[in-house]
Design a protein around this motif. Structure first.
Motif, PDB file in Angstrom:
ATOM      1  N   LYS A  85      11.649 117.802  33.109  1.00  0.00           N
ATOM      2  CA  LYS A  85      10.273 118.309  33.168  1.00  0.00           C
ATOM      3  C   LYS A  85       9.258 117.257  32.733  1.00  0.00           C
ATOM      4  N   ALA A  86       9.679 116.006  32.726  1.00  0.00           N
ATOM      5  CA  ALA A  86       8.791 114.903  32.361  1.00  0.00           C
ATOM      6  C   ALA A  86       8.009 114.412  33.581  1.00  0.00           C
ATOM      7  N   SER A  87       7.108 113.447  33.326  1.00  0.00           N
ATOM      8  CA  SER A  87       6.338 112.773  34.365  1.00  0.00           C
ATOM      9  C   SER A  87       5.525 113.763  35.207  1.00  0.00           C
ATOM     10  N   VAL A  88       4.705 114.571  34.511  1.00  0.00           N
ATOM     11  CA  VAL A  88       3.828 115.512  35.208  1.00  0.00           C
ATOM     12  C   VAL A  88       2.382 115.320  34.749  1.00  0.00           C
ATOM     13  N   ARG A  89       1.463 115.827  35.547  1.00  0.00           N
ATOM     14  CA  ARG A  89       0.048 115.801  35.186  1.00  0.00           C
ATOM     15  C   ARG A  89      -0.228 116.789  34.056  1.00  0.00           C
ATOM     16  N   VAL A  90      -1.285 116.533  33.309  1.00  0.00           N
ATOM     17  CA  VAL A  90      -1.674 117.441  32.231  1.00  0.00           C
ATOM     18  C   VAL A  90      -2.076 118.791  32.833  1.00  0.00           C
ATOM     19  N   PRO A  91      -2.016 119.868  32.050  1.00  0.00           N
ATOM     20  CA  PRO A  91      -2.258 121.204  32.612  1.00  0.00           C
ATOM     21  C   PRO A  91      -3.575 121.347  33.355  1.00  0.00           C
ATOM     22  N   TRP A  92      -4.647 120.769  32.829  1.00  0.00           N
ATOM     23  CA  TRP A  92      -5.941 120.937  33.488  1.00  0.00           C
ATOM     24  C   TRP A  92      -6.077 120.084  34.756  1.00  0.00           C
TER      25      TRP A  92
ATOM     26  N   PRO B  67       5.061 111.135  41.058  1.00  0.00           N
ATOM     27  CA  PRO B  67       6.191 110.419  41.671  1.00  0.00           C
ATOM     28  C   PRO B  67       6.684 109.272  40.797  1.00  0.00           C
ATOM     29  N   ALA B  68       7.972 109.040  40.857  1.00  0.00           N
ATOM     30  CA  ALA B  68       8.573 107.999  40.030  1.00  0.00           C
ATOM     31  C   ALA B  68       8.009 106.622  40.333  1.00  0.00           C
ATOM     32  N   ASP B  69       7.555 106.400  41.566  1.00  0.00           N
ATOM     33  CA  ASP B  69       7.040 105.085  41.929  1.00  0.00           C
ATOM     34  C   ASP B  69       5.526 104.964  41.746  1.00  0.00           C
ATOM     35  N   ALA B  70       4.878 106.006  41.223  1.00  0.00           N
ATOM     36  CA  ALA B  70       3.450 105.920  40.925  1.00  0.00           C
ATOM     37  C   ALA B  70       3.243 105.064  39.678  1.00  0.00           C
TER      38      ALA B  70
ATOM     39  N   TRP C 286       7.417 108.056  36.294  1.00  0.00           N
ATOM     40  CA  TRP C 286       8.713 107.443  35.999  1.00  0.00           C
ATOM     41  C   TRP C 286       9.837 108.363  36.474  1.00  0.00           C
ATOM     42  N   GLN C 287      11.018 107.792  36.598  1.00  0.00           N
ATOM     43  CA  GLN C 287      12.202 108.548  36.982  1.00  0.00           C
ATOM     44  C   GLN C 287      12.640 109.427  35.817  1.00  0.00           C
ATOM     45  N   THR C 288      12.790 110.718  36.069  1.00  0.00           N
ATOM     46  CA  THR C 288      13.220 111.622  35.016  1.00  0.00           C
ATOM     47  C   THR C 288      14.745 111.623  34.890  1.00  0.00           C
ATOM     48  N   VAL C 289      15.212 112.123  33.756  1.00  0.00           N
ATOM     49  CA  VAL C 289      16.656 112.220  33.496  1.00  0.00           C
ATOM     50  C   VAL C 289      16.982 113.634  33.034  1.00  0.00           C
ATOM     51  N   ALA C 290      18.249 114.010  33.174  1.00  0.00           N
ATOM     52  CA  ALA C 290      18.691 115.359  32.827  1.00  0.00           C
ATOM     53  C   ALA C 290      20.207 115.377  32.721  1.00  0.00           C
ATOM     54  N   PRO C 291      20.777 116.493  32.293  1.00  0.00           N
ATOM     55  CA  PRO C 291      22.244 116.586  32.286  1.00  0.00           C
ATOM     56  C   PRO C 291      22.822 116.439  33.685  1.00  0.00           C
ATOM     57  N   SER C 292      22.140 117.036  34.681  1.00  0.00           N
ATOM     58  CA  SER C 292      22.600 117.010  36.069  1.00  0.00           C
ATOM     59  C   SER C 292      21.417 116.723  36.981  1.00  0.00           C
ATOM     60  N   ALA C 293      21.702 116.252  38.170  1.00  0.00           N
ATOM     61  CA  ALA C 293      20.646 115.836  39.104  1.00  0.00           C
ATOM     62  C   ALA C 293      20.073 117.033  39.861  1.00  0.00           C
ATOM     63  N   ILE C 294      19.468 117.947  39.101  1.00  0.00           N
ATOM     64  CA  ILE C 294      18.875 119.156  39.662  1.00  0.00           C
ATOM     65  C   ILE C 294      17.417 119.218  39.207  1.00  0.00           C
TER      66      ILE C 294
END
Length: 370
Positions: free
Chosen positions: A108-115, A122-125, A129-137
């Motif tokens: 749930k990382a690499s997102v715009r602020v709520p407002w 996007p990871a290439d913006a 950045w590329q997010t990470v997690a336990p699984s690629a979902i």
């Protein structure tokens, strides 16, 4: 009749003057993870509230662990110095217990602020950045790119980042650490079978899904002074079929308590975009009640607790040991003052504000020792 809400409470070795906790609330106002003047204003206001404990917002343990590019962090010397400056200003004028929530946002990382809409960057913006997690979902596969599944090196790196942030928290003189295991962020992602599809020792069975959050807790507990509390915030339910639920939460709570956990802060939801929550006043309190019945460590209830008698009843009946306020205390920063007046109790206030109390409540405000 005395108020239970305004009785003292002990978390580990930390004594609180009452049972009102200010929950961590992201401000999305940091620069490269560094606290700013906004944090001095925000935390200074909350420190004057009369609450028993203030927990600083989710603070990322590495840059990729931020929810947004504007999140607070505690991964660098600059982060530590900036937050130290804010804390010095707040503490100069008011003494109260202050803790911090250490976090990693995972997928749930690499997102715009709520407002600005919360959309994933996007990871290439330039600021993504590329997010990470336990699984690629992905959190929302219809809108977002998938995270990378963490390998052994990634798990070790993140665990070390939590440890380093905890050591910074101690150097800052913070009184408490809360680990963020809720709301769909990384530690919660490991716990839930909806986001953790691993086939190694960190996935599959409940014991395996709990393994990484428990390892992080154990590592943080080992480096933070023994007399200072370390607790965990959890989502007690994913509000989704086949997801994390209260029975698994209780098992997790028992495992944490066996490792020396000082408290559990019981929230819910946040893991998937299709959750269906039955929202009403005190809607999460039954989760706190169930956890409290299973463990001896203090339990904090949170979620649509807005009324004075409501908060009093939660602690007086033993549903929880404390209540946490978030949006409600942003709306009314003196909520604890008003609750004390309503319930016939007292709260600490700065000397500069003592004359503000109405004559009919002449013993409501007492001097703060700062």
């Amino acid at each position: 009749m005395s108020s239970k809400l305004f009785e003292g409470l002990t978390l580990g070795g930390l004594s609180l003057p009452n049972r009102i906790v200010i929950a961590p609330m992201c401000q999305y106002s940091a620069v490269d993870g560094n606290a700013t003047d906004w944090h001095t204003i925000h935390l200074g206001s909350l420190a004057l509230s009369g609450a028993g404990l203030l927990i600083i917002e989710a603070s990322a343990v590495e840059p990729e662990g931020r929810i947004s590019p504007d999140d607070l962090g505690l991964w660098s010397d600059d982060n530590e110095a900036a937050l130290g400056k804010v804390l010095a200003s707040v503490r100069r004028h008011f003494a109260m217990p202050i803790g911090i929530q250490l976090a990693h946002a995972g997928r749930k990382a690499s997102v715009r602020v709520p407002w600005q809409g919360n959309a994933q960057i996007p990871a290439d913006a330039p600021d993504g950045w590329q997010t990470v997690a336990p699984s690629a979902i992905a959190f929302d596969p219809s809108k977002e790119h998938a995270p990378e599944a963490l390998d052994a090196d990634g798990l070790s790196r993140i665990k070390a980042a939590f440890v380093a942030a905890a050591q910074r928290a101690e150097r800052l003189g913070l009184d408490l650490i809360e680990l963020h295991g809720a709301h769909g962020y990384l530690l919660h992602e490991f716990l839930s079978p909806l986001s953790n599809l691993r086939t190694d020792d960190y996935g599959g069975s409940l014991d395996n899904r709990m393994r990484f959050p428990l390892e992080v807790f154990e590592a943080v507990r080992a480096v933070f002074p023994a007399h200072k509390p370390v607790g965990m915030r959890v989502s007690a339910s994913d509000w989704a079929d086949g997801g994390w639920d209260i029975d698994q939460t209780i098992a997790f709570a028992k495992a944490l308590e066996a490792q020396g956990c000082s408290f559990m802060h019981v929230s819910s939801a946040g893991l998937i975009s299709t959750q269906k929550i039955a929202v009403s006043p005190s809607y999460q309190v039954p989760f706190a009640r169930a956890v409290k019945a299973a463990v001896t460590m203090p339990v904090i209830a949170v979620g649509l607790i807005t009324e004075y008698e409501q908060a009093e009843a939660i602690v007086a009946t033993g549903d929880a040991d404390a209540v946490a306020l978030a949006r409600g205390i942003l709306y009314d920063p003196h909520w604890p003052w008003h609750a004390a007046a309503h319930l016939g109790a007292q709260v600490q206030a700065p000397n500069q504000y003592l004359r503000s109390q109405p004559q009919r409540f002449k013993s409501l405000l007492v001097p703060n020792p700062a």
